[in-house]
Motif scaffolding. Structure first.
Motif, PDB file in Angstrom:
ATOM      1  N   ASP A 154      20.700  85.841  37.797  1.00 55.32           N
ATOM      2  CA  ASP A 154      20.086  85.586  39.102  1.00 55.32           C
ATOM      3  C   ASP A 154      20.756  86.339  40.244  1.00 55.32           C
ATOM      4  O   ASP A 154      20.271  86.285  41.380  1.00 55.32           O
ATOM      5  CB  ASP A 154      20.118  84.081  39.416  1.00 55.32           C
ATOM      6  N   TYR A 155      21.858  87.022  39.962  1.00 57.21           N
ATOM      7  CA  TYR A 155      22.628  87.637  41.037  1.00 57.21           C
ATOM      8  C   TYR A 155      22.960  89.096  40.750  1.00 57.21           C
ATOM      9  O   TYR A 155      23.077  89.517  39.602  1.00 57.21           O
ATOM     10  CB  TYR A 155      23.928  86.861  41.275  1.00 57.21           C
ATOM     11  N   ILE A 156      23.110  89.853  41.830  1.00 54.29           N
ATOM     12  CA  ILE A 156      23.545  91.240  41.775  1.00 54.29           C
ATOM     13  C   ILE A 156      24.907  91.322  42.444  1.00 54.29           C
ATOM     14  O   ILE A 156      25.099  90.797  43.545  1.00 54.29           O
ATOM     15  CB  ILE A 156      22.548  92.166  42.497  1.00 54.29           C
ATOM     16  N   ALA A 157      25.863  91.967  41.788  1.00 51.08           N
ATOM     17  CA  ALA A 157      27.223  92.068  42.310  1.00 51.08           C
ATOM     18  C   ALA A 157      27.576  93.534  42.567  1.00 51.08           C
ATOM     19  O   ALA A 157      27.414  94.382  41.694  1.00 51.08           O
ATOM     20  CB  ALA A 157      28.215  91.457  41.323  1.00 51.08           C
ATOM     21  N   VAL A 158      28.048  93.797  43.778  1.00 53.43           N
ATOM     22  CA  VAL A 158      28.442  95.150  44.182  1.00 53.43           C
ATOM     23  C   VAL A 158      29.947  95.154  44.413  1.00 53.43           C
ATOM     24  O   VAL A 158      30.449  94.412  45.282  1.00 53.43           O
ATOM     25  CB  VAL A 158      27.720  95.572  45.476  1.00 53.43           C
ATOM     26  N   PRO A 159      30.723  95.953  43.673  1.00 57.37           N
ATOM     27  CA  PRO A 159      32.180  95.969  43.886  1.00 57.37           C
ATOM     28  C   PRO A 159      32.530  96.523  45.259  1.00 57.37           C
ATOM     29  O   PRO A 159      31.973  97.534  45.697  1.00 57.37           O
ATOM     30  CB  PRO A 159      32.698  96.880  42.760  1.00 57.37           C
ATOM     31  N   LEU A 160      33.446  95.849  45.923  1.00 55.19           N
ATOM     32  CA  LEU A 160      33.898  96.278  47.252  1.00 55.19           C
ATOM     33  C   LEU A 160      35.262  96.956  47.195  1.00 55.19           C
ATOM     34  O   LEU A 160      35.431  98.087  47.613  1.00 55.19           O
ATOM     35  CB  LEU A 160      33.950  95.091  48.207  1.00 55.19           C
ATOM     36  N   PHE A 161      36.256  96.233  46.673  1.00 54.53           N
ATOM     37  CA  PHE A 161      37.604  96.801  46.617  1.00 54.53           C
ATOM     38  C   PHE A 161      38.440  96.023  45.613  1.00 54.53           C
ATOM     39  O   PHE A 161      38.128  94.881  45.270  1.00 54.53           O
ATOM     40  CB  PHE A 161      38.288  96.763  47.991  1.00 54.53           C
ATOM     41  N   SER A 162      39.483  96.687  45.129  1.00 50.41           N
ATOM     42  CA  SER A 162      40.491  96.029  44.310  1.00 50.41           C
ATOM     43  C   SER A 162      41.665  95.630  45.191  1.00 50.41           C
ATOM     44  O   SER A 162      41.863  96.191  46.274  1.00 50.41           O
ATOM     45  CB  SER A 162      40.970  96.965  43.193  1.00 50.41           C
ATOM     46  N   GLU A 163      42.441  94.696  44.718  1.00 50.96           N
ATOM     47  CA  GLU A 163      43.543  94.198  45.533  1.00 50.96           C
ATOM     48  C   GLU A 163      44.714  95.177  45.568  1.00 50.96           C
ATOM     49  O   GLU A 163      45.051  95.798  44.563  1.00 50.96           O
ATOM     50  CB  GLU A 163      44.022  92.838  45.005  1.00 50.96           C
ATOM     51  N   GLU A 164      45.311  95.293  46.745  1.00 50.31           N
ATOM     52  CA  GLU A 164      46.543  96.060  46.940  1.00 50.31           C
ATOM     53  C   GLU A 164      47.559  95.115  47.557  1.00 50.31           C
ATOM     54  O   GLU A 164      47.305  94.517  48.612  1.00 50.31           O
ATOM     55  CB  GLU A 164      46.287  97.251  47.861  1.00 50.31           C
ATOM     56  N   ILE A 165      48.708  94.940  46.903  1.00 49.54           N
ATOM     57  CA  ILE A 165      49.644  93.872  47.262  1.00 49.54           C
ATOM     58  C   ILE A 165      51.032  94.457  47.486  1.00 49.54           C
ATOM     59  O   ILE A 165      51.504  95.285  46.688  1.00 49.54           O
ATOM     60  CB  ILE A 165      49.690  92.805  46.147  1.00 49.54           C
ATOM     61  N   PHE A 166      51.708  94.014  48.552  1.00 47.48           N
ATOM     62  CA  PHE A 166      53.042  94.536  48.865  1.00 47.48           C
ATOM     63  C   PHE A 166      53.758  93.546  49.794  1.00 47.48           C
ATOM     64  O   PHE A 166      53.124  92.757  50.505  1.00 47.48           O
ATOM     65  CB  PHE A 166      52.935  95.906  49.542  1.00 47.48           C
ATOM     66  N   PRO A 167      55.097  93.594  49.840  1.00 47.50           N
ATOM     67  CA  PRO A 167      55.860  92.694  50.716  1.00 47.50           C
ATOM     68  C   PRO A 167      55.731  93.095  52.182  1.00 47.50           C
ATOM     69  O   PRO A 167      55.716  94.283  52.513  1.00 47.50           O
ATOM     70  CB  PRO A 167      57.307  92.866  50.235  1.00 47.50           C
ATOM     71  N   VAL A 168      55.661  92.079  53.063  1.00 47.45           N
ATOM     72  CA  VAL A 168      55.577  92.312  54.506  1.00 47.45           C
ATOM     73  C   VAL A 168      56.498  91.337  55.231  1.00 47.45           C
ATOM     74  O   VAL A 168      56.835  90.258  54.721  1.00 47.45           O
ATOM     75  CB  VAL A 168      54.138  92.141  55.039  1.00 47.45           C
ATOM     76  N   CYS A 169      56.898  91.733  56.441  1.00 49.22           N
ATOM     77  CA  CYS A 169      57.666  90.849  57.316  1.00 49.22           C
ATOM     78  C   CYS A 169      57.500  91.359  58.741  1.00 49.22           C
ATOM     79  O   CYS A 169      56.848  92.383  58.973  1.00 49.22           O
ATOM     80  CB  CYS A 169      59.145  90.811  56.917  1.00 49.22           C
ATOM     81  N   THR A 170      58.091  90.666  59.704  1.00 49.21           N
ATOM     82  CA  THR A 170      58.014  91.121  61.089  1.00 49.21           C
ATOM     83  C   THR A 170      59.013  92.263  61.308  1.00 49.21           C
ATOM     84  O   THR A 170      60.027  92.366  60.585  1.00 49.21           O
ATOM     85  CB  THR A 170      58.344  89.983  62.062  1.00 49.21           C
ATOM     86  N   PRO A 171      58.767  93.123  62.299  1.00 50.24           N
ATOM     87  CA  PRO A 171      59.753  94.173  62.622  1.00 50.24           C
ATOM     88  C   PRO A 171      61.127  93.586  62.966  1.00 50.24           C
ATOM     89  O   PRO A 171      62.160  94.170  62.610  1.00 50.24           O
ATOM     90  CB  PRO A 171      59.131  94.873  63.832  1.00 50.24           C
ATOM     91  N   GLU A 172      61.138  92.429  63.634  1.00 51.59           N
ATOM     92  CA  GLU A 172      62.399  91.791  64.013  1.00 51.59           C
ATOM     93  C   GLU A 172      63.190  91.348  62.776  1.00 51.59           C
ATOM     94  O   GLU A 172      64.413  91.546  62.697  1.00 51.59           O
ATOM     95  CB  GLU A 172      62.137  90.590  64.929  1.00 51.59           C
ATOM     96  N   PHE A 173      62.474  90.745  61.805  1.00 48.22           N
ATOM     97  CA  PHE A 173      63.142  90.317  60.571  1.00 48.22           C
ATOM     98  C   PHE A 173      63.689  91.533  59.833  1.00 48.22           C
ATOM     99  O   PHE A 173      64.812  91.502  59.306  1.00 48.22           O
ATOM    100  CB  PHE A 173      62.159  89.548  59.680  1.00 48.22           C
ATOM    101  N   PHE A 174      62.917  92.606  59.786  1.00 46.08           N
ATOM    102  CA  PHE A 174      63.343  93.830  59.106  1.00 46.08           C
ATOM    103  C   PHE A 174      64.595  94.404  59.772  1.00 46.08           C
ATOM    104  O   PHE A 174      65.536  94.848  59.096  1.00 46.08           O
ATOM    105  CB  PHE A 174      62.197  94.836  59.138  1.00 46.08           C
ATOM    106  N   ALA A 175      64.614  94.378  61.119  1.00 42.79           N
ATOM    107  CA  ALA A 175      65.769  94.903  61.848  1.00 42.79           C
ATOM    108  C   ALA A 175      67.022  94.073  61.585  1.00 42.79           C
ATOM    109  O   ALA A 175      68.149  94.603  61.593  1.00 42.79           O
ATOM    110  CB  ALA A 175      65.461  94.930  63.344  1.00 42.79           C
TER     111      ALA A 175
END
Length: 310
Positions: A154-175
């Motif tokens: 009953d449905y049509i599926a169109v692929p949009l994107f695959s997941e891209e995953i990486f660590p993040v933090c604030t610039p202040e925490f990084f500093a």
């Protein structure tokens, strides 16, 4: 009014389907998920009540006395909800188009683009409907953004994107932590994690810190104290507050990266080609110009943001 005490609602829906058909396999086909996902949801519900709800046989299941008691209540409640929902939908103008998404996708990806969408397509009155679970075909939606998809006639599926995953933090925490140069340098830092309760509702295996470190060839010790969050939006708020490092999904954190509120710690990302997000729409809407416009706009936005379709 007192807050209602309810079990996991997605597990209840899975339970109702399995109970009605006396089969985990048939429930999986109806809900467009794997049989293992159905078993996982049923187990979560049995753990919640600390009761056995089903008796497992070789090729079928039957309800225990407690399971039958729950079935009667759940079936009645879902039938009332369905009847009311159909009545409300029937009152909607044909000008409306409903798009079901997860709350994280709605808040962090779609909402920053909502104004631009409205300006591009003023004739489309879009109803953005979000929830904690990825939409499935049993809900009878018009259009949806689904996290993974199993073919359904009953449905049509169109692929949009695959997941891209990486660590993040604030610039202040990084500093404050100039020693961060590679994955090993994160082991002694406060890490913010999506809890196991989040992943119980997903078709995919967890992508948490344990999984991410293993992909980097690092096995963590058992003694750790990650901060746990049940929703990605809550985790992201904690990252923005500088409480630690979180795993970021590119499509959900790109706005924060572009604005400079967050930084990506390493150049490399984990590209999860098998974890595909789809735009899904009912076949009865295949010739709708509104659906076609929404589909083309989503693909355009993914391309502009550098997402990878599969």
């Amino acid at each position: 009014m007192q807050r209602l005490t309810l079990p996991p609602l997605n597990a209840l829906r899975t339970f109702e389907s399995a109970a009605r058909q006396s089969s985990f396999k048939l429930a999986a086909e109806e809900l467009c998920v794997t049989q293992a996902a159905v078993s996982k949801q049923i187990q979560a519900l049995e753990d919640y009540y600390n009761l056995k709800l089903f008796i497992r046989h070789n090729r079928a299941v039957s309800l225990t006395q407690e399971g039958e008691q729950l079935r009667l209540a759940v079936s009645s409640a879902l039938r009332q909800i369905s009847d009311t929902s159909q009545s409300l939908l029937a009152k909607q103008s044909s000008d409306h188009l409903s798009l079901y998404t997860t709350t994280s996708f709605a808040q962090l990806w779609f909402m920053p683009r909502f104004k631009a969408f409205g300006q591009s397509f003023p004739d489309i009155q879009l109803h953005l409907i979000s929830g904690d679970e990825s939409p499935n075909c049993a809900e009878g939606f018009e259009t949806a953004i689904a996290l993974g998809w199993q073919d359904h006639p009953d449905y049509i599926a169109v692929p949009l994107f695959s997941e891209e995953i990486f660590p993040v933090c604030t610039p202040e925490f990084f500093a404050q932590h100039p020693e961060i140069r590679c994955a090993n340098d994160l082991l002694g830092l406060p890490l913010l994690n999506l809890s196991a309760s989040y992943w119980k509702a997903r078709l995919w295996t967890p992508m948490d810190w344990d999984a991410w470190f293993l992909l980097q060839g690092i096995e963590r010790s058992e003694s750790r104290s990650d901060l746990q969050f049940s929703q990605f939006s809550m985790l992201l708020d904690a990252v923005h507050q500088g409480l630690g490092v979180g795993l970021g999904w590119q499509h959900l954190v790109q706005n924060s990266l572009d604005s400079g509120r967050l930084v990506k710690l390493f150049p490399d990302s984990y590209l999860a080609d098998d974890r595909v997000h789809y735009f899904v729409y009912h076949r009865s809407k295949a010739q709708s110009h509104k659906v076609k416009n929404l589909r083309d706009w989503l693909l355009q936005q993914v391309a502009l943001s550098g997402g990878s379709t599969s």
